[in-house]
Enzyme design. Structure first.
Site, PDB file in Angstrom:
ATOM      1  N   LYS A 172       0.844  -1.203   0.000  1.00 32.78           N
ATOM      2  CA  LYS A 172       0.000   0.000   0.000  1.00 32.78           C
ATOM      3  C   LYS A 172       0.880   1.254   0.000  1.00 32.78           C
ATOM      4  O   LYS A 172       2.088   1.178   0.214  1.00 32.78           O
ATOM      5  CB  LYS A 172      -0.918  -0.004   1.222  1.00 32.78           C
ATOM      6  N   TYR A 185      11.600  31.851   3.787  1.00 30.98           N
ATOM      7  CA  TYR A 185      10.322  32.489   4.104  1.00 30.98           C
ATOM      8  C   TYR A 185      10.219  32.848   5.578  1.00 30.98           C
ATOM      9  O   TYR A 185      10.685  32.125   6.459  1.00 30.98           O
ATOM     10  CB  TYR A 185       9.165  31.553   3.746  1.00 30.98           C
TER      11      TYR A 185
END
Length: 368
Positions: A38, A264
């Site tokens: 998965k 940032y």
């Protein structure tokens, strides 16, 4: 093994073979091996991993959702595939692609019986999930009568296995709880067999269950994280080989003065004259913002370089003041030496999270 010139995820299939053989060596010859693929095979590549494991004659695959199983079938995977968390809206597709559902509640059981009857199915294989303490998905023990009654009233489905999931098999402080789960599952299986009149396969163990609880291997085991190189303990990690190496490259180097800021929100301020490197990988590639501001690091020419400032969408910046490097040099985020588990621990998370987060836009390279 060439040096990275861009951001790449190298996947070592020989390491996968090693891990498969190591885990299989823990089993009795008759015990079946289910490989969990998965989440793009834990962030690697589900199709290539499944193709390789199919060549190794794995008995079963498991995915979380129907879409993942469809992708494997479209790629030519013919091994049986268990869908661990199917939704009823996808049941027709599941049947069309010969996938096998985990049925974990009255609702999904009723819905699956309904659609198999509508499609004139006969003895379609299903797997009944029981809750033994994880309290996530699964029927309760007191619902066995109801389940068997529904099964006896329909010939469209046939139970291939009963299974459950261990909550803390890696934690040796939770041995008592795990033993309670094992005994509860054995009781459920016994009651189910008595009422239904037949004995489906039983499976309970995940990777840590395979390693720590051989008495609970039953008819099949489900290996996930162990196949990808992590044993959930320092000791077992030594016996396994991480299959994935996430690499990048230095795009640019800056020299900054004291009190200059990086990135940032000016989240990092230089303590003095420093050198920084910008690397083309960011949170859109799986390097979560939690790894910024000194919580994570990369390795350049054998030296750790802390991630500084906020992780950007497509880039990170690292402090290379103490690193001998130049633009174009390779950068290691994690590999078999500098493990994802070590990086994740520093950021107070787990290896599962960082390896499954690697974006599909990152180029995959497969080593035989």
């Amino acid at each position: 093994m060439s040096k990275a010139q861009e951001t790449v995820l190298e996947i070592d299939l020989s390491a996968l073979t090693h891990n498969f053989n190591y885990l299989k060596s823990k089993l009795q010859p008759q015990t079946k091996f289910l490989a969990v693929v998965k989440a793009f095979a834990y962030g690697s590549d589900a199709v290539e991993i499944a193709k390789h494991l199919q060549k190794l004659k794995v008995d079963y695959f498991a995915v979380a959702y129907v879409k993942e199983g469809v992708a494997l079938r479209d790629a030519g995977i013919t091994t049986p595939i268990l869908v661990l968390h199917p939704q009823s809206i996808n049941f027709k597709t599941l049947i069309d692609y010969c996938l096998e559902p985990s049925l974990y509640s009255k609702h999904v059981l009723d819905e699956f019986i309904k659609i198999t009857q509508e499609l004139s199915q006969k003895n379609y294989p299903v797997h009944i999930k029981f809750n033994t303490g994880l309290n996530r998905l699964g029927f309760e023990e007191n619902e066995i009568d109801t389940i068997v009654s529904k099964l006896k009233n329909s010939t469209s489905i046939k139970v291939k296995s009963l299974f459950s999931h261990l909550a803390a098999s890696e934690d040796l402080n939770e041995i008592d709880f795990t033993n309670i789960q094992i005994e509860k599952f054995k009781t459920i299986a016994k009651i189910f067999a008595k009422i239904s009149g037949y004995n489906p396969w039983l499976h309970l163990c995940n990777t840590s269950g395979i390693i720590n609880y051989p008495k609970a291997h039953f008819d099949m085991v489900r290996a996930g994280i162990g196949l990808y190189g992590f044993g959930n303990s320092v000791e077992e990690d030594k016996n396994l080989k991480p299959i994935a190496s996430l690499k990048s490259v230095i795009s640019q180097i800056h020299s900054i003065e004291k009190d200059e800021t990086v990135g940032y929100n000016r989240a990092y301020a230089s303590k003095g004259k420093e050198r920084t490197a910008t690397i083309p990988i960011g949170h859109a590639d799986g390097i979560n913002r939690i790894y910024g501001n000194g919580n994570g690091y990369v390795v350049i020419n054998g030296t750790k370089a802390p991630i500084i400032g906020n992780v950007c969408m497509d880039m990170i910046m690292v402090n290379i003041s103490n690193v001998n490097c130049k633009e174009g040099d390779e950068v290691i985020i994690f590999n078999s030496k500098y493990k994802a588990s070590n990086l994740s621990e520093k950021a107070k998370t787990i290896s599962y999270e960082i390896i499954t987060a690697v974006s599909q836009r990152v180029k995959r390279i497969f080593l035989p």
